[in-house]
Structures are given as structure tokens and as C-alpha cells.
Scaffold this motif. Structure first.
Motif: not given
Ligand code: FES
Length: 583
Positions: A23-51
Motif C-alpha cells: 500500500p501507499d501508506t505511511i505504515r507500508a512506507f515504514a515496512h519498506r524502509q526498515r527492510t532497506q535498512q538491512m541493506g536490501l534494494n527494493r527490487e530484491e523483496f518487493l512483489g516476492k513471496p516472503v519465506i
């Protein structure tokens, strides 16, 4: 591998994780932001099944100490298959170090597994465990959560030898301990054994509870077919872990969740394997609890019915005399299942969406002594079974024993009871020269059940009094409301229900009462009149300790009895919990 035919493919927007990430929300922003904080690029996790890799790795569990490394193999394959792997540590419940008993914490790990999966943006799970309670716990949690999940078993340790003698974990520890107690081996030998018996990483190398439960999970369909037999130290073990990673991504894209493939027939296949393996009595509790989480009714009677038909075919300690590595080289579980074909529901599918008939199509047995045929069982049904269910005025809701690991002459027995109220009392009195005990006595330990102990520890293999050991007595009839290690043997009647602490009839038996056991008839009774029992009941007061705080308090308040699976009453099958609200 995974058979996608007849399954609908889901789209990215169907992925559970998208509720967190898309979603285009502040919460989802935080989820994407915190994942990138771990050094991942957006395309490495967005739209992929999370295992989610639920990993019970711990340096307090030698059985699981390699699972960090195996998680890397899983991750490698998840990335390659287009998924995003995340490792989530969970309670290890390593059998040897955890006190008072891992059974106290099985439901804890089941809760943790369910809640880890629920609270995070996870689309599918790889469950990593194998030491006794970890397998049912991980599966119970995943079943309640009902998202695609595959079990990656830790694998048994390599075979052991000491001075030419086979050494199996658990089974031989007890044997050598008894030899030390009567002076048949020296203290020096005992210390040497300590460093020699367990040769590698992995779970116990006998058909103890660990291999029983991982094999049952395999036969039900929770693993890649045959995965449970691969030794932990074998190079094929990380290969199997990687295939789990590849498979779970396919499972997520086809929404292959347990409720879509798991049926009672899968559980019955698991029970067929359990009996042919001569598996641990602990499985009788775990199977009921697991089935209940899947909203499938399964009873001791279901297991008893299979036990009366399927003999022990796997020549493995403690029912036989070989180890898990021998079993693997003989063809492993799939070779055994091939021999069990007449008893199996061949159309059941598992995590790969392939039927059992496919799993065993190319299976072959390479050692007929290790994996016997139905015409040459290790123990004929007339002599003993992996599971015998008993009922009577001592155990109205049931008790179990592994008659295949008992002394045949004791399977019909009558003798006077010697009752111990606590394990402390047992330790203090069992070797007392003044204890009036003969080889015909029936040793009873009570207040050792789910509520009484609490947690139903593996105290049911009561020690033989030293003075009888010296006379060459190696087995006696023993009864308790506790459990027994799957690696142990003996005429031990276990899981007496209801247990003494909740007022079961076991609480009423007294030293000197005559106990009558008839395994063929399925009965266990104390020869005490109803009037006398009523008088004893009127005078009975619980003696077990009741906890006011801590996990033990929660456990005592909510655990069910052994015949019900020892799950918490509030975790059994019921309404699905709603998905977490994300605002
Ligand atoms: Fe972990 Fe036996 S102690 S499997």
C-alpha cells in the motif's frame, strides 16, 4: 519435485505479505524502509513471496546446531526461486539440556511458531527442527496458522561405535549406566563413553522420539519424500534443505496450504509408518495434538487399530539392533513405505502435491535385514507391537506401552504394587536394601503427568532396583502417568489417563495392591474392590505442587490429558484468528 498441475497460480496481489509492503501508506512506507535498512534494494523483496525460516538452532541443542548453516542453503534456493527469505529464531527445546522437560515447552514453541508467522509478513514457512518436541511443536503452530509450510528435518547423527560395540544415543546410555551400577564396566570406561558415543551433529541415531516424529512428518507429507532419513552430516542434507527452499516458493505461488492437502488419510499413513518403525510412544500424544490443530479427529483407538495390523519392520534400536544411518543406506523411509504399500492410502499428497504412489515408485530396499518384509518382521505381531493401548480401572481413559520393546514374559503379569509419589522418593528408595521388592513387583510412579510434574517428563522408565539388577533382572512391569524416552525400552506402561494429580485412579493405588496386566486383552487393573476405592477417593488429597506464576502456571491451568494430546485447551481447533490489522 512440486507438481503444479490442477493448482491455480496466485498473483502478487494475493500474497499475504503485500498487505505490509504494497500500500501507499505511511505504515507500508515504514515496512519498506526498515527492510532497506538491512541493506536490501527494493527490487530484491518487493512483489516476492516472503519465506519465513522458523529456525530452532541453538548452541544448547547439539541436535540442531547445524541448522544455522542449513538455513543458508534454504535461503540460497529461495533467492534463486524468486523469493525473499527471512530467518526467524525460535525456542530450540533441545531434549537433553532443557529442564524439567521439553514437553513442558512443546506448546510454548507451537504458540511461538504460530504467532511468529501471524505477526510478520510471511507467505510461506520452512520449519527447521527435529529434536523430539520441536517437530510436533513447529507443525502444530504452522497448522493453526494454515499458510504453505514445509518441514526441513535436522537429520539423525552418524552411527556410533565404542570398542567394537554399536552405541546408539539414549538406548546405550541407559544400558551402560546399568552396567556401571553393577560394576560390569569401570568409571574409566564410562568417562570414555561420554566423549565417544555421539559422533556428529544431528538428532539421536536410534528410532527414538526424534526420528519417530520426523519420519511420521515425512509419511504424512510435511517433508520432501524421504527427507527424514538423510543423516545430518551427509552432503545430501544441505542439498535437501535447498530443495525445501525451492519447493516452498512453488507452494506459495500455488497456495498449497495444509488445509488444501492434509486429510485423515495422511495421518493414517503416518501411523502406519510409526508402527512399522517401532516408533516412540510419545508419538501417540503428538499425533493427536497435531491432528486436532488440523481439525481432524484422531484417537488412541485409530492408532491401536493400525498397530494391530502393522508389525515392526525396521530393525532399529530400541526394538531392533541397527541405527538410523543403516536405515538410510538400506533405502530409508521410502523403501519402508514401499513394503507397507498394502496399508497405505496411496492417493494422499503432501507438500510436493504428488501422491504417495509417486514417492515410492522408484524406492528400493538395499538391506533386507534393516528393512524387513511383511513376511519377516523384526517382531511378529504375536510377540509385540509398537503401540499397545490399555484400559481398565487404573487407566479408564487409556495408557500406552511399546510391547515390542518389552520382555515378552511380562506382557501378562500379576504382581504387588510398590508406589512412589514423587521422583525424589523414587531416587531415595529404589536402591535401598530394605525395599521389599521382587522381580514380580510392579513399580509405580505417580504425580508425574501433564499437570502433576508439570509437563509429563520422561520418568516412566523407572530404574530396576540395584539388588535385582545384580540378580540378573533386566525388566519389570513399571507404570506411571509420565512418558518414556523413545530411545528406551522395557515393560513400561505410560501416559496413564486421567493422571493422579487430577484425581485419576492411579492416585488411589497403594503399595501391596495387586496389579493385573494383560497386553493381549488390552487391560490394566488394580484388584481392589469398588467400595474400597470409593473410600480411598473420599480421603484423597492432591499432593503435587501448584504453580501460581510463570509458564508452569499457564501450563497447569490449560493442558489437556495425554489421551487428548496435552495441548492447551485454548489452542485446540477452533475459530481462525483474524489477520493482524494494519492501519
Ligand atoms: Fe535431540 Fe535425542 S536429544 S534427538
Amino acid at each position: 519435485m512440486f507438481d503444479a498441475s490442477h493448482l491455480r497460480k496466485v498473483g502478487v496481489s494475493d500474497l499475504r505479505s503485500q498487505r505490509w509492503y504494497a500500500p501507499d501508506t505511511i505504515r507500508a512506507f515504514a515496512h519498506r524502509q526498515r527492510t532497506q535498512q538491512m541493506g536490501l534494494n527494493r527490487e530484491e523483496f518487493l512483489g516476492k513471496p516472503v519465506i519465513g525460516i522458523i529456525n530452532t538452532w541453538s548452541e544448547m541443542s547439539a541436535c540442531h546446531v547445524h541448522l544455522r548453516e542449513r538455513a543458508e542453503a534454504v535461503k540460497r534456493a529461495v533467492w534463486a526461486a524468486g523469493g525473499y527469505p527471512v530467518e526467524l529464531p525460535a525456542l530450540s527445546v533441545g531434549e537433553v539440556m532443557v529442564k524439567p522437560t521439553t514437553m513442558l515447552y512443546r506448546n510454548f514453541l507451537a504458540m511461538e511458531t504460530e504467532e511468529l508467522l501471524r505477526q510478520h509478513p510471511i507467505d510461506g514457512a520452512v520449519l527447521m527442527g527435529g529434536c523430539d518436541k520441536s517437530t510436533p511443536a513447529l507443525l502444530m503452530g504452522a497448522l493453526s496458522m494454515d499458510i504453505p509450510a514445509i518441514f526441513c528435518p535436522a537429520g539423525p547423527m552418524s552411527s556410533g561405535k565404542w570398542r567394537g560395540h554399536i552405541t546408539g544415543a539414549g538406548t546405550h546410555t541407559k544400558k551402560f549406566w546399568d552396567q556401571l551400577r553393577v560394576g560390569a564396566i569401570t568409571q574409566h570406561d564410562w568417562v570414555e563413553l561420554e566423549g565417544a558415543m555421539t559422533r556428529s551433529i544431528g538428532t539421536c541415531n536410534t528410532m527414538g522420539t526424534a526420528s519417530t516424529m520426523t519420519s511420521i512428518a515425512d509419511a504424512i507429507g510435511f517433508t520432501l519424500p524421504g527427507a527424514s532419513s538423510i543423516p545430518a552430516a551427509d552432503s545430501r542434507h544441505p542439498q535437501m534443505a535447498a530443495l525445501c527452499g525451492k519447493t516452498i516458493v512453488d507452494m506459495v505461488w500455488h497456495d498449497h496450504r495444509p488445509s488444501k492437502w492434509l486429510e485423515k488419510g495422511n495421518f493414517l499413513n503416518g501411523i502406519v509408518a510409526y508402527m512399522a518403525l517401532g516408533g516412540s510412544t510419545n508419538a501417540a500424544i503428538h499425533l493427536i495434538a497435531m491432528a486436532n490443530r488440523a481439525k481432524i479427529a484422531l484417537t488412541l483407538e485409530d492408532m491401536e487399530a493400525v498397530a494391530r495390523e502393522v508389525p515392526v519392520l525396521a530393525n532399529l534400536f530400541p526394538s531392533g539392533d541397527r541405527l538410523m544411518e543403516d536405515f538410510y543406506f538400506a533405502g530409508g523411509l521410502m523403501a519402508l513405505m514401499k513394503k507397507l504399500e498394502p496399508f497405505l492410502r496411496l492417493d494422499m499428497v503432501g507438500v510436493t502435491n504428488r501422491p504417495v504412489s509417486d514417492w515410492i515408485e522408484n524406492a528400493a530396499c538395499f538391506d533386507e535385514d534393516v528393512i524387513r518384509g511383511l513376511n519377516n518382521p523384526v517382531i511378529p505381531l504375536s510377540t509385540g507391537r509398537a503401540l499397545a493401548v490399555l484400559r481398565g480401572n487404573l487407566c479408564p481413559n487409556g495408557a500406552v506401552m511399546k510391547s515390542s520393546a518389552a520382555q515378552p514374559s511380562l506382557l501378562k503379569h500379576r504382581g504387588p504394587a510398590i508406589v512412589f509419589d514423587t521422583p525424589q522418593e523414587l531416587s531415595e528408595r529404589i536402591d535401598d536394601p530394605a525395599l521389599e521388592v521382587t522381580r514380580d513387583s510392579v513399580l509405580i510412579l505417580r504425580n508425574a503427568g501433564p499437570v502433576g510434574a508439570p509437563g509429563m517428563p520422561e520418568w516412566g522408565n523407572l530404574p530396576i532396583p540395584k539388588k535385582l539388577l545384580k540378580d540378573g533382572v533386566t525388566d519389570m512391569v513399571r507404570i506411571s502417568d509420565s512418558r518414556m524416552s523413545g530411545t528406551h525400552y522395557g515393560t513400561c506402561i505410560l501416559h496413564v489417563a486421567p493422571e493422579a494429580a487430577v484425581g485419576g485412579p492411579l492416585a488411589l493405588v497403594r503399595t501391596g495392591d495387586i496389579i493385573e496386566l494383560d497386553v493381549a486383552a488390552g487391560t490394566l487393573n488394580m484388584l481392589v474392590g469398588d467400595e474400597e476405592l470409593a473410600a480411598r477417593r473420599a480421603a484423597w488429597k492432591p499432593v503435587h505442587r501448584t504453580y501460581g506464576r510463570s509458564f508452569a502456571a499457564l501450563y497447569q491451568q490449560h493442558v489437556t490429558q495425554a489421551d487428548q494430546g496435552c495441548d492447551f485447551d485454548f489452542l485446540q481447533a477452533g475459530e481462525a484468528v483474524p489477520e493482524p490489522h494494519i492501519y
